[in-house]
Design an enzyme around this catalytic site. Structure first.
Site, PDB file in Angstrom:
ATOM      1  N   GLU A 109      -2.039  70.672 -23.248  1.00 52.36           N
ATOM      2  CA  GLU A 109      -2.800  69.506 -22.787  1.00 52.36           C
ATOM      3  C   GLU A 109      -3.786  69.864 -21.675  1.00 52.36           C
ATOM      4  OE1 GLU A 109      -0.047  66.306 -21.988  1.00 52.36           O
ATOM      5  OE2 GLU A 109       0.979  66.644 -23.882  1.00 52.36           O
ATOM      6  N   CYS A 122      -7.832  69.607 -15.169  1.00 50.59           N
ATOM      7  CA  CYS A 122      -6.517  70.218 -15.015  1.00 50.59           C
ATOM      8  C   CYS A 122      -6.237  71.015 -16.294  1.00 50.59           C
ATOM      9  CB  CYS A 122      -5.493  69.114 -14.780  1.00 50.59           C
ATOM     10  SG  CYS A 122      -3.829  69.747 -14.559  1.00 50.59           S
ATOM     11  N   CYS A 129       6.709  76.109 -20.787  1.00 51.78           N
ATOM     12  CA  CYS A 129       6.868  76.807 -19.504  1.00 51.78           C
ATOM     13  C   CYS A 129       8.276  77.371 -19.439  1.00 51.78           C
ATOM     14  CB  CYS A 129       6.643  75.812 -18.358  1.00 51.78           C
ATOM     15  SG  CYS A 129       6.524  76.588 -16.739  1.00 51.78           S
ATOM     16  N   CYS A 133      11.736  73.740 -13.757  1.00 53.10           N
ATOM     17  CA  CYS A 133      11.835  72.927 -12.536  1.00 53.10           C
ATOM     18  C   CYS A 133      12.418  71.576 -12.947  1.00 53.10           C
ATOM     19  CB  CYS A 133      10.473  72.761 -11.876  1.00 53.10           C
ATOM     20  SG  CYS A 133       9.737  74.341 -11.403  1.00 53.10           S
ATOM     21  N   CYS A 136      10.210  68.365 -13.622  1.00 49.38           N
ATOM     22  CA  CYS A 136       8.974  68.513 -14.398  1.00 49.38           C
ATOM     23  C   CYS A 136       9.234  68.366 -15.888  1.00 49.38           C
ATOM     24  CB  CYS A 136       8.344  69.876 -14.106  1.00 49.38           C
ATOM     25  SG  CYS A 136       6.809  70.136 -15.010  1.00 49.38           S
ATOM     26  N   GLY A 184       2.530  75.172 -17.876  1.00 47.09           N
ATOM     27  CA  GLY A 184       2.727  76.612 -17.758  1.00 47.09           C
ATOM     28  C   GLY A 184       2.625  77.134 -16.340  1.00 47.09           C
ATOM     29  N   GLU A 185       3.050  78.379 -16.165  1.00 45.82           N
ATOM     30  CA  GLU A 185       2.953  79.057 -14.870  1.00 45.82           C
ATOM     31  C   GLU A 185       1.836  80.094 -14.980  1.00 45.82           C
ATOM     32  OE1 GLU A 185       3.992  79.036 -11.631  1.00 45.82           O
ATOM     33  OE2 GLU A 185       2.695  80.800 -11.568  1.00 45.82           O
ATOM     34  N   SER A 216      -2.399  76.933  -9.126  1.00 45.49           N
ATOM     35  CA  SER A 216      -1.125  76.489  -8.576  1.00 45.49           C
ATOM     36  C   SER A 216       0.009  77.320  -9.150  1.00 45.49           C
ATOM     37  CB  SER A 216      -0.911  75.010  -8.913  1.00 45.49           C
ATOM     38  OG  SER A 216       0.333  74.568  -8.404  1.00 45.49           O
ATOM     39  N   LEU A 239       5.990  73.944  -3.452  1.00 42.05           N
ATOM     40  CA  LEU A 239       7.121  74.246  -2.559  1.00 42.05           C
ATOM     41  C   LEU A 239       8.303  73.303  -2.831  1.00 42.05           C
ATOM     42  CD1 LEU A 239       7.892  76.169  -0.224  1.00 42.05           C
ATOM     43  CD2 LEU A 239       7.174  74.360   1.352  1.00 42.05           C
ATOM     44  N   HIS A 240       8.114  72.034  -2.589  1.00 43.26           N
ATOM     45  CA  HIS A 240       9.053  70.976  -2.979  1.00 43.26           C
ATOM     46  C   HIS A 240      10.395  70.944  -2.253  1.00 43.26           C
ATOM     47  CE1 HIS A 240       6.051  70.312  -5.942  1.00 43.26           C
ATOM     48  NE2 HIS A 240       6.480  71.185  -6.826  1.00 43.26           N
ATOM     49  N   ASN A 315       6.394  61.574 -10.465  1.00 45.61           N
ATOM     50  CA  ASN A 315       5.990  60.820 -11.654  1.00 45.61           C
ATOM     51  C   ASN A 315       7.109  60.844 -12.682  1.00 45.61           C
ATOM     52  OD1 ASN A 315       3.272  60.215 -10.804  1.00 45.61           O
ATOM     53  ND2 ASN A 315       2.851  62.396 -11.078  1.00 45.61           N
ATOM     54  N   CYS A 358       0.753  64.437 -12.904  1.00 42.43           N
ATOM     55  CA  CYS A 358       1.448  65.708 -12.626  1.00 42.43           C
ATOM     56  C   CYS A 358       2.866  65.669 -13.168  1.00 42.43           C
ATOM     57  CB  CYS A 358       1.592  65.947 -11.126  1.00 42.43           C
ATOM     58  SG  CYS A 358       0.065  66.028 -10.252  1.00 42.43           S
TER      59      CYS A 358
HETATM   60  N1  SAH Z   1       3.641  76.162 -12.747  1.00 42.58           N
HETATM   61  C1  SAH Z   1       2.626  75.873 -11.762  1.00 42.58           C
HETATM   62  C2  SAH Z   1       1.546  74.989 -12.331  1.00 42.58           C
HETATM   63  C3  SAH Z   1       1.968  73.554 -12.590  1.00 42.58           C
HETATM   64  S1  SAH Z   1       1.169  72.581 -11.422  1.00 42.58           S
HETATM   65  C4  SAH Z   1       3.267  75.303 -10.530  1.00 42.58           C
HETATM   66  O1  SAH Z   1       4.475  75.070 -10.555  1.00 42.58           O
HETATM   67  O2  SAH Z   1       2.621  75.156  -9.520  1.00 42.58           O
HETATM   68  C5  SAH Z   1       1.873  71.031 -11.620  1.00 42.58           C
HETATM   69  C6  SAH Z   1       2.282  70.423 -10.297  1.00 42.58           C
HETATM   70  O3  SAH Z   1       2.923  69.161 -10.523  1.00 42.58           O
HETATM   71  C7  SAH Z   1       3.303  71.296  -9.589  1.00 42.58           C
HETATM   72  O4  SAH Z   1       3.165  71.209  -8.199  1.00 42.58           O
HETATM   73  C8  SAH Z   1       4.573  70.627 -10.022  1.00 42.58           C
HETATM   74  O5  SAH Z   1       5.646  70.995  -9.217  1.00 42.58           O
HETATM   75  C9  SAH Z   1       4.210  69.165  -9.926  1.00 42.58           C
HETATM   76  N2  SAH Z   1       5.100  68.316 -10.707  1.00 42.58           N
HETATM   77  C10 SAH Z   1       5.875  68.672 -11.739  1.00 42.58           C
HETATM   78  N3  SAH Z   1       6.560  67.612 -12.215  1.00 42.58           N
HETATM   79  C11 SAH Z   1       6.209  66.567 -11.448  1.00 42.58           C
HETATM   80  C12 SAH Z   1       6.563  65.190 -11.467  1.00 42.58           C
HETATM   81  N4  SAH Z   1       7.410  64.695 -12.372  1.00 42.58           N
HETATM   82  N5  SAH Z   1       5.993  64.388 -10.569  1.00 42.58           N
HETATM   83  C13 SAH Z   1       5.092  64.873  -9.674  1.00 42.58           C
HETATM   84  N6  SAH Z   1       4.723  66.157  -9.615  1.00 42.58           N
HETATM   85  C14 SAH Z   1       5.276  66.997 -10.485  1.00 42.58           C
END
Ligand code: SAH
Length: 386
Positions: A109, A122, A129, A133, A136, A184-185, A216, A239-240, A315, A358
């Site tokens: 996407e 984006c 992936c 996480c 996600c 993806g990463e 990212s 980071l999270h 989200n 996201c």
């Molecule tokens: N793999 C890379 C690229 C993905 S970026 C990375 O992890 O950075 C997508 C961003 O959205 C990341 O910061 C991810 O952690 C965040 N994200 C993933 N799921 C989400 C969700 N349900 N709500 C809000 N942000 C989310």
């Protein structure tokens, strides 16, 4: 990494039914070598590059400064492709999501997010992936494969087709910025991502500057240095969580590259300055990572790095095991970060109604398989209950 090799081997080579070769995604050097192969001087590559990436032209017969004979030979041997569009969805907020379908029917996407002063695309780097996480949606989909350079550049070109932005405008672009924040990463597919971004940044073509590109990563420590040195793009880090215990759980790559190692790599990111900061992304999960103590620990943790903080309200997606933090908790958290001297914008969710925000991206094909799995799980539970 072995998984990357495996993933690459599954990509279908870009050759069409007549055996013609795809031109998109070749580096300048490769295009020059190809011209030499077909007996043309080097400068042909430069002319072609202009047509492909500045003008967005796909039809060789319209490349008017090339001889008729050469155009005919190009037509015979090559083609200028674009990813197929399986689904095209417009959100009521102006966000646009395309589900793209590649040669092997795999899907990924791309999302366009228009804002007042910019338009951000984006872009995805993989189908699925490997990172899992916990918050996600893409993470619930197994990795199918890496995207190739032409599939990554193709996302940008497809969006420009759609926005009518050929030839590359100088100012006021609808597609002015790129974030490698789709599925993806990107650092697990570094070679293809790097090749694609070099094409996108080339000043004689699409010409989007490295200052307008952000990659990212969830923290693939060994590749962070190369990303800065070879591409010089802005870096965002997912980071999270502010301690290893929680981060191991919600961003499992942390078990491999814990917070301390990650922060060390970020301190050394090439080109870092107060004008070019690292963005720390922090998803706000209710009752999990959103307390004032977490906010204070966050500002302490990032104190050695020129930094911005990007708070992302979680989200939701079907079956997600988390909830979005309350507006009050987000505000308190943001105030603490702001008072410590960091800009800490809260990212407004965009395109939620079309599952484009996201963490909501996930290809249809695999979603179906998952729903099948869910169905059989339900059947299994029913069986146990009986
Ligand atoms: N793999 C890379 C690229 C993905 S970026 C990375 O992890 O950075 C997508 C961003 O959205 C990341 O910061 C991810 O952690 C965040 N994200 C993933 N799921 C989400 C969700 N349900 N709500 C809000 N942000 C989310």
């Amino acid at each position: 990494m072995s998984i990357e090799k495996h993933a690459d081997s599954l990509a279908v080579p870009a050759v069409d039914a007549q055996g013609r070769r795809e031109l998109i995604g070749l580096s300048r050097e490769e295009l020059e070598a190809l011209m030499a192969e077909v007996g043309e001087p080097r400068f042909r590559a430069r002319q072609l590059w202009h047509w492909l990436y500045h003008r967005g032209e796909r039809d060789f017969s319209r490349m008017s400064n090339l001889s008729k004979d050469f155009r005919a030979r190009l037509e015979e041997k090559f083609f200028v492709g674009r990813p197929g569009i399986a689904v095209d969805l417009a959100s009521k907020d102006g966000t646009h999501k395309w589900v793209l379908e590649f040669n092997d029917k795999q899907k990924a996407e791309t999302v366009h997010i228009p804002e007042e002063d910019r338009g951000t695309l984006c872009v995805s780097s993989q189908v699925g992936c490997t990172l899992t996480c916990k918050f996600c949606h893409t993470g619930t989909q197994r990795l199918v494969r890496n995207l190739t350079a032409d599939e990554i550049v193709g996302q940008v070109m497809m969006a420009r087709d759609h926005l009518g932005e050929w030839p590359s405008p100088k100012d006021g672009r609808l597609l002015s910025n790129i974030v490698m924040m789709g599925m993806g990463e990107p650092l697990y597919n570094f070679d293809n991502v790097a090749k694609a971004l070099k094409i996108v940044m080339d000043g004689e073509g699409i010409a989007i500057s490295k200052r307008r590109i952000t990659l990212s990563t969830a923290g693939v420590v060994p590749l962070i240095e190369r990303c800065g040195a070879e591409l010089g793009v802005n870096l965002a880090v997912s980071l999270h969580a502010v301690n290893d215990e929680l981060r191991n759980e919600i961003v499992p790559i942390n078990k491999k590259y814990p917070i301390k190692e990650l922060m060390k790599a970020l301190e050394n990111y090439p080109g870092l300055s107060n004008a070019r900061r690292i963005t720390f992304e922090y998803v706000m999960l209710k009752g999990v990572n959103d307390s004032p103590a977490d906010a204070r620990a966050l500002v302490k943790l990032i104190s050695k790095v020129p930094a911005k903080v990007n708070l992302i309200p979680f989200n939701p997606w079907p079956g997600a095991p988390f909830e979005r933090s309350t507006p009050g908790a987000i505000r308190d958290f943001s105030d603490i970060v702001f008072d410590a001297g960091y800009s800490s914008p809260v990212r407004t969710p965009r395109g939620e109604d079309i599952m484009a925000a996201c963490g909501q991206l996930k290809s249809d094909s695999v979603k179906q398989r998952r729903s099948e799995r869910d169905r059989s799980a339900v059947a299994g539970e029913a069986g146990e209950a009986a």
